[in-house]
Design an enzyme around this catalytic site. Sequence first.
Site, PDB file in Angstrom:
ATOM      1  N   GLY A  59      39.997  26.154  62.038  1.00 32.77           N
ATOM      2  CA  GLY A  59      39.977  27.523  62.550  1.00 32.77           C
ATOM      3  C   GLY A  59      38.633  28.151  62.812  1.00 32.77           C
TER       4      GLY A  59
ATOM      5  N   GLU B   8      44.757  29.217  59.875  1.00 36.61           N
ATOM      6  CA  GLU B   8      44.835  30.677  59.828  1.00 36.61           C
ATOM      7  C   GLU B   8      44.546  31.285  61.205  1.00 36.61           C
ATOM      8  OE1 GLU B   8      43.754  32.382  56.099  1.00 36.61           O
ATOM      9  OE2 GLU B   8      42.377  33.732  57.097  1.00 36.61           O
TER      10      GLU B   8
ATOM     11  N   HIS C 114      45.541  24.221  48.874  1.00 38.15           N
ATOM     12  CA  HIS C 114      44.562  24.071  49.949  1.00 38.15           C
ATOM     13  C   HIS C 114      43.121  23.908  49.487  1.00 38.15           C
ATOM     14  CE1 HIS C 114      42.947  24.411  53.941  1.00 38.15           C
ATOM     15  NE2 HIS C 114      42.275  25.521  53.655  1.00 38.15           N
TER      16      HIS C 114
ATOM     17  N   ARG D  71      39.024  32.362  47.907  1.00 36.78           N
ATOM     18  CA  ARG D  71      38.105  32.213  49.034  1.00 36.78           C
ATOM     19  C   ARG D  71      38.685  32.841  50.295  1.00 36.78           C
ATOM     20  NH1 ARG D  71      37.757  28.496  53.391  1.00 36.78           N
ATOM     21  NH2 ARG D  71      39.398  27.118  52.656  1.00 36.78           N
ATOM     22  N   LEU D  72      37.842  33.470  51.095  1.00 38.33           N
ATOM     23  CA  LEU D  72      38.285  33.920  52.409  1.00 38.33           C
ATOM     24  C   LEU D  72      38.215  32.754  53.382  1.00 38.33           C
ATOM     25  CD1 LEU D  72      36.692  37.440  53.006  1.00 38.33           C
ATOM     26  CD2 LEU D  72      38.857  36.843  51.912  1.00 38.33           C
TER      27      LEU D  72
ATOM     28  N   HIS E 172      47.242  28.076  50.717  1.00 29.41           N
ATOM     29  CA  HIS E 172      47.166  28.574  52.093  1.00 29.41           C
ATOM     30  C   HIS E 172      48.576  28.981  52.500  1.00 29.41           C
ATOM     31  CE1 HIS E 172      46.434  28.733  56.358  1.00 29.41           C
ATOM     32  NE2 HIS E 172      45.146  28.519  56.179  1.00 29.41           N
TER      33      HIS E 172
ATOM     34  N   ARG F 174      44.445  35.153  51.616  1.00 32.66           N
ATOM     35  CA  ARG F 174      45.439  34.090  51.463  1.00 32.66           C
ATOM     36  C   ARG F 174      46.268  34.212  50.191  1.00 32.66           C
ATOM     37  NH1 ARG F 174      41.648  29.123  53.682  1.00 32.66           N
ATOM     38  NH2 ARG F 174      41.793  29.806  55.845  1.00 32.66           N
TER      39      ARG F 174
ATOM     40  N   HIS G 109      36.932  14.819  54.981  1.00 33.21           N
ATOM     41  CA  HIS G 109      37.964  15.829  55.259  1.00 33.21           C
ATOM     42  C   HIS G 109      37.459  16.956  56.161  1.00 33.21           C
ATOM     43  CE1 HIS G 109      41.742  17.969  54.684  1.00 33.21           C
ATOM     44  NE2 HIS G 109      41.013  19.057  54.637  1.00 33.21           N
TER      45      HIS G 109
ATOM     46  N   VAL H 148      36.294  16.961  58.933  1.00 34.64           N
ATOM     47  CA  VAL H 148      36.691  16.852  60.352  1.00 34.64           C
ATOM     48  C   VAL H 148      38.019  17.563  60.599  1.00 34.64           C
ATOM     49  CG1 VAL H 148      35.520  14.676  60.896  1.00 34.64           C
ATOM     50  CG2 VAL H 148      37.875  14.626  60.088  1.00 34.64           C
TER      51      VAL H 148
ATOM     52  N   LEU I 223      48.194  21.481  57.657  1.00 32.85           N
ATOM     53  CA  LEU I 223      47.767  22.870  57.807  1.00 32.85           C
ATOM     54  C   LEU I 223      48.055  23.417  59.199  1.00 32.85           C
ATOM     55  CD1 LEU I 223      46.153  25.190  56.410  1.00 32.85           C
ATOM     56  CD2 LEU I 223      44.217  24.409  57.746  1.00 32.85           C
TER      57      LEU I 223
ATOM     58  N   SER J  23      34.292  28.609  53.947  1.00 34.11           N
ATOM     59  CA  SER J  23      34.024  27.344  53.268  1.00 34.11           C
ATOM     60  C   SER J  23      33.145  26.407  54.086  1.00 34.11           C
ATOM     61  CB  SER J  23      35.344  26.659  52.936  1.00 34.11           C
ATOM     62  OG  SER J  23      35.096  25.341  52.592  1.00 34.11           O
TER      63      SER J  23
ATOM     64  N   GLN K  70      43.422  27.593  45.659  1.00 36.58           N
ATOM     65  CA  GLN K  70      43.922  28.414  46.754  1.00 36.58           C
ATOM     66  C   GLN K  70      45.178  27.815  47.374  1.00 36.58           C
ATOM     67  OE1 GLN K  70      41.708  29.119  50.750  1.00 36.58           O
ATOM     68  NE2 GLN K  70      41.875  31.066  49.683  1.00 36.58           N
TER      69      GLN K  70
ATOM     70  N   SER L 140      29.531   7.101  51.314  1.00 36.99           N
ATOM     71  CA  SER L 140      30.883   7.657  51.490  1.00 36.99           C
ATOM     72  C   SER L 140      31.920   6.588  51.224  1.00 36.99           C
ATOM     73  CB  SER L 140      31.043   8.181  52.919  1.00 36.99           C
ATOM     74  OG  SER L 140      32.393   8.492  53.156  1.00 36.99           O
TER      75      SER L 140
ATOM     76  N   PHE M 236      40.045  36.482  60.922  1.00 38.09           N
ATOM     77  CA  PHE M 236      40.523  35.612  59.844  1.00 38.09           C
ATOM     78  C   PHE M 236      40.908  36.499  58.667  1.00 38.09           C
ATOM     79  CE2 PHE M 236      40.207  30.924  59.099  1.00 38.09           C
ATOM     80  CZ  PHE M 236      40.287  30.524  60.415  1.00 38.09           C
TER      81      PHE M 236
HETATM   82  C1  LIG Z   1      43.124  20.843  56.998  1.00 40.78           C
HETATM   83  C2  LIG Z   1      41.970  21.684  56.568  1.00 40.78           C
HETATM   84  C3  LIG Z   1      41.483  22.676  57.408  1.00 40.78           C
HETATM   85  C4  LIG Z   1      40.417  23.475  57.007  1.00 40.78           C
HETATM   86  N1  LIG Z   1      39.963  24.436  57.873  1.00 40.78           N
HETATM   87  C5  LIG Z   1      38.882  25.185  57.529  1.00 40.78           C
HETATM   88  C6  LIG Z   1      38.346  26.139  58.428  1.00 40.78           C
HETATM   89  O1  LIG Z   1      38.810  26.309  59.558  1.00 40.78           O
HETATM   90  N2  LIG Z   1      37.282  26.848  58.030  1.00 40.78           N
HETATM   91  C7  LIG Z   1      36.710  26.692  56.806  1.00 40.78           C
HETATM   92  O2  LIG Z   1      35.721  27.352  56.506  1.00 40.78           O
HETATM   93  N3  LIG Z   1      37.196  25.777  55.935  1.00 40.78           N
HETATM   94  C8  LIG Z   1      38.262  25.018  56.273  1.00 40.78           C
HETATM   95  N4  LIG Z   1      38.753  24.093  55.380  1.00 40.78           N
HETATM   96  C9  LIG Z   1      38.015  23.824  54.146  1.00 40.78           C
HETATM   97  C10 LIG Z   1      36.771  23.004  54.467  1.00 40.78           C
HETATM   98  O3  LIG Z   1      37.039  22.173  55.564  1.00 40.78           O
HETATM   99  C11 LIG Z   1      36.323  22.124  53.302  1.00 40.78           C
HETATM  100  O4  LIG Z   1      36.191  22.886  52.142  1.00 40.78           O
HETATM  101  C12 LIG Z   1      34.963  21.485  53.619  1.00 40.78           C
HETATM  102  O5  LIG Z   1      34.986  20.864  54.879  1.00 40.78           O
HETATM  103  C13 LIG Z   1      34.574  20.486  52.546  1.00 40.78           C
HETATM  104  O6  LIG Z   1      33.436  19.803  52.968  1.00 40.78           O
HETATM  105  P1  LIG Z   1      32.559  18.934  51.969  1.00 40.78           P
HETATM  106  O7  LIG Z   1      31.388  18.478  52.740  1.00 40.78           O
HETATM  107  O8  LIG Z   1      32.341  19.687  50.719  1.00 40.78           O
HETATM  108  O9  LIG Z   1      33.515  17.708  51.579  1.00 40.78           O
HETATM  109  P2  LIG Z   1      34.382  16.682  52.456  1.00 40.78           P
HETATM  110  O10 LIG Z   1      34.323  16.950  53.899  1.00 40.78           O
HETATM  111  O11 LIG Z   1      35.711  16.609  51.814  1.00 40.78           O
HETATM  112  O12 LIG Z   1      33.613  15.303  52.233  1.00 40.78           O
HETATM  113  C14 LIG Z   1      33.630  14.623  51.014  1.00 40.78           C
HETATM  114  C15 LIG Z   1      32.831  13.351  51.121  1.00 40.78           C
HETATM  115  O13 LIG Z   1      32.690  12.761  49.835  1.00 40.78           O
HETATM  116  C16 LIG Z   1      32.963  11.384  49.907  1.00 40.78           C
HETATM  117  N5  LIG Z   1      33.455  10.914  48.608  1.00 40.78           N
HETATM  118  C17 LIG Z   1      34.358  11.519  47.791  1.00 40.78           C
HETATM  119  N6  LIG Z   1      34.557  10.769  46.687  1.00 40.78           N
HETATM  120  C18 LIG Z   1      33.766   9.675  46.799  1.00 40.78           C
HETATM  121  C19 LIG Z   1      33.538   8.515  45.989  1.00 40.78           C
HETATM  122  N7  LIG Z   1      34.173   8.326  44.841  1.00 40.78           N
HETATM  123  N8  LIG Z   1      32.662   7.596  46.436  1.00 40.78           N
HETATM  124  C20 LIG Z   1      32.016   7.758  47.623  1.00 40.78           C
HETATM  125  N9  LIG Z   1      32.205   8.819  48.424  1.00 40.78           N
HETATM  126  C21 LIG Z   1      33.058   9.766  48.010  1.00 40.78           C
HETATM  127  C22 LIG Z   1      34.014  11.271  51.009  1.00 40.78           C
HETATM  128  O14 LIG Z   1      34.060   9.956  51.508  1.00 40.78           O
HETATM  129  C23 LIG Z   1      33.455  12.279  52.010  1.00 40.78           C
HETATM  130  O15 LIG Z   1      32.455  11.674  52.770  1.00 40.78           O
HETATM  131  C24 LIG Z   1      39.823  23.277  55.757  1.00 40.78           C
HETATM  132  C25 LIG Z   1      40.290  22.268  54.920  1.00 40.78           C
HETATM  133  C26 LIG Z   1      41.371  21.499  55.310  1.00 40.78           C
HETATM  134  C27 LIG Z   1      41.889  20.455  54.371  1.00 40.78           C
END
Ligand SMILES: Cc1cc2nc3c(=O)[nH]c(=O)nc-3n(C[C@H](O)[C@H](O)[C@H](O)COP(=O)(O)OP(=O)(O)OC[C@H]3O[C@@H](n4cnc5c(N)ncnc54)[C@H](O)[C@@H]3O)c2cc1C
Length: 569
Positions: free
Chosen positions: A52, A250, A350, A385-386, A237, A281, A46, A48, A247, A390, A235, A38, A120
Amino acid sequence: MEVYNHDLIILGTGLAGLRAALEAAQQSKGELDIALVSKLQLMRAHSVAAEGGTAAVMRQDMGDSFELHAWDTVKGSDFLADQDVVDFFVHEMPKEILHLDHWGIPWSRTEDGHIAQRPFGGHTYPRAVFAADKTGHLEMQTLYDTLMKHTKKINRYDEGFVTSILIENNRFAGLTMIDMINGKLVLIRGKALILATGGAGQIFGFTTYSETVTGDGLAMAYRAGLTLKDMEFIQFHPTGLIPSGILMTEACRGEGGTLLNNKDERFMGAYAPSKMELAPRDMVSRSEMTEIEAGRGFPGPEGLDYIHLDLRHLGRKQILERLPLIREVTIKHIGLDPIEKPIPIRPVAHYTMGGVHTDIKGHTPVENIWAAGEVSCVSLHGANRLGSNSTAECLVWGRVAGGEAARYCANASMPEMPKTAEQEWAKIEALIASTGTEDHYQIRKELRKNLDATMGVFRTGEQMEAGLKKIRELKERYKKISLKDKSLRYNTDLERAIETGFMIDVAEVATLGALTRTESRGGHARRDFNVRDDENWLKHTMADYTEAGPKLSYSKVDISMWKPVERKY
Ligand SMILES: Cc1cc2nc3c(=O)[nH]c(=O)nc-3n(C[C@H](O)[C@H](O)[C@H](O)COP(=O)(O)OP(=O)(O)OC[C@H]3O[C@@H](n4cnc5c(N)ncnc54)[C@H](O)[C@@H]3O)c2cc1C
């Protein structure tokens, strides 16, 4: 150059990456040697920030069903989701909620002890399982804790910034990584790769995404020869806080919050009479923009005119219990207590519906690469996306990819030592040594502003053409940048510069795809082609890298369950 060898490399430690690691560890009974890479500290992905909820059918006894969840998802996607994928997803999700429950996550509960669920947007049943408004954070913690119980063979590369994916002879051969802490260039080799690098929200200026979400994995995969799919679908939001874009989940509307224009009207009645604020959305965002453009918004800073999100009628108790983070954020950032005043919001970039093309098992066409989570496009979300689907996708395809890759590793040999790593180092060394006159921070700023202006909630051919021209100009200017920091240790100047290069590629693919798609569907709403055109455009956009820019082609959508119909709410 240092070289490290592992069985399975998981790039990205968000929900998708951690779920994949856990499944791989469990399947191999802790025997698999796993690298977790990472660019951040592990828990800072992200994911974390997800607030919702996570969608799953938990109460068939109360009227929910797999078919209903599937239908909501397909209709929400404006019929661009692959229906076989959706069907698989809805059946897998409840198991993921129960796994997390058994691993100890503190799901919010109903008074009689059931796992609580909240409404939602676009879901016809209150289907989002949640842990207050800190769902992603608690899911991440639970997955990491459980992972540590299942294996000792985890090798963490925190703050390891990966710059390229090496594919040789059509097999994944390694990652090039800058070890930011020690200032070293590293090659990580593995038998298989799971790509879990998240989305690209930062290509927009007004976005909910952390500064780190810059589309690196999308661009690296694309440059290495993997196909990006449906990237024009972004998307928006409906509720981004003014002026930062943070954010407002929702869940605010799920808990009963309403949207009001400057006449104090609940205007959603005019756009989606049955679902009101809980329409999907894309629709709510378009409705807000229509109100603002008709002069029924409130004047905001720097052109960010806004709408009111009103929670006051929920009362103190419900806000404190169900939306504590929202209140904390509005008080801290704009000195506003939602118990007393409505929150100023507007649509905000979003989520990237598109991503690295995979099959239903998260497998890319390269035999030892899988992709999961937001970076991937298994075609679950189609054109829109709903909410809460995600985090759910991350759990399902994290598990699927983790299991598949672990089984692959059990019988696979280590690919040969890659020959192309040296070329990547040469590029990085040249970037550090460069003496050009362009400022990459300025380029990033202009890129984001450009996307805000040309790839927003409503789009036109003319705007997107201008947008694409600007992106290509920035691409040329990017070749002339220079860095101030010439070292390797914690060189964030270098990291930002490389990220900006990734962002330009992603923006180019998204804009070209959008300009070419002469219809409106889901998150892609064109003023000059304002209806959906199933005859010509019921197909996925596929983009492949060429020196001259993205090469587009198209692929079929699975509509084996429902034929497309008009989308009304
Ligand atoms: C504020 C917010 C609230 C949300 N709320 C919801 C919700 O309530 N319900 C829902 O279903 N979805 C929600 N979403 C969407 C959802 O959270 C994300 O789509 C999902 O968490 C993405 O997870 P991921 O594991 O794909 O990537 P991420 O959690 O984004 O993790 C990406 C990882 O890749 C690593 N990485 C990236 N580039 C590199 C690189 N070049 N070298 C090394 N490491 C790299 C990062 O360090 C990180 O560890 C929300 C999104 C946001 C922004």
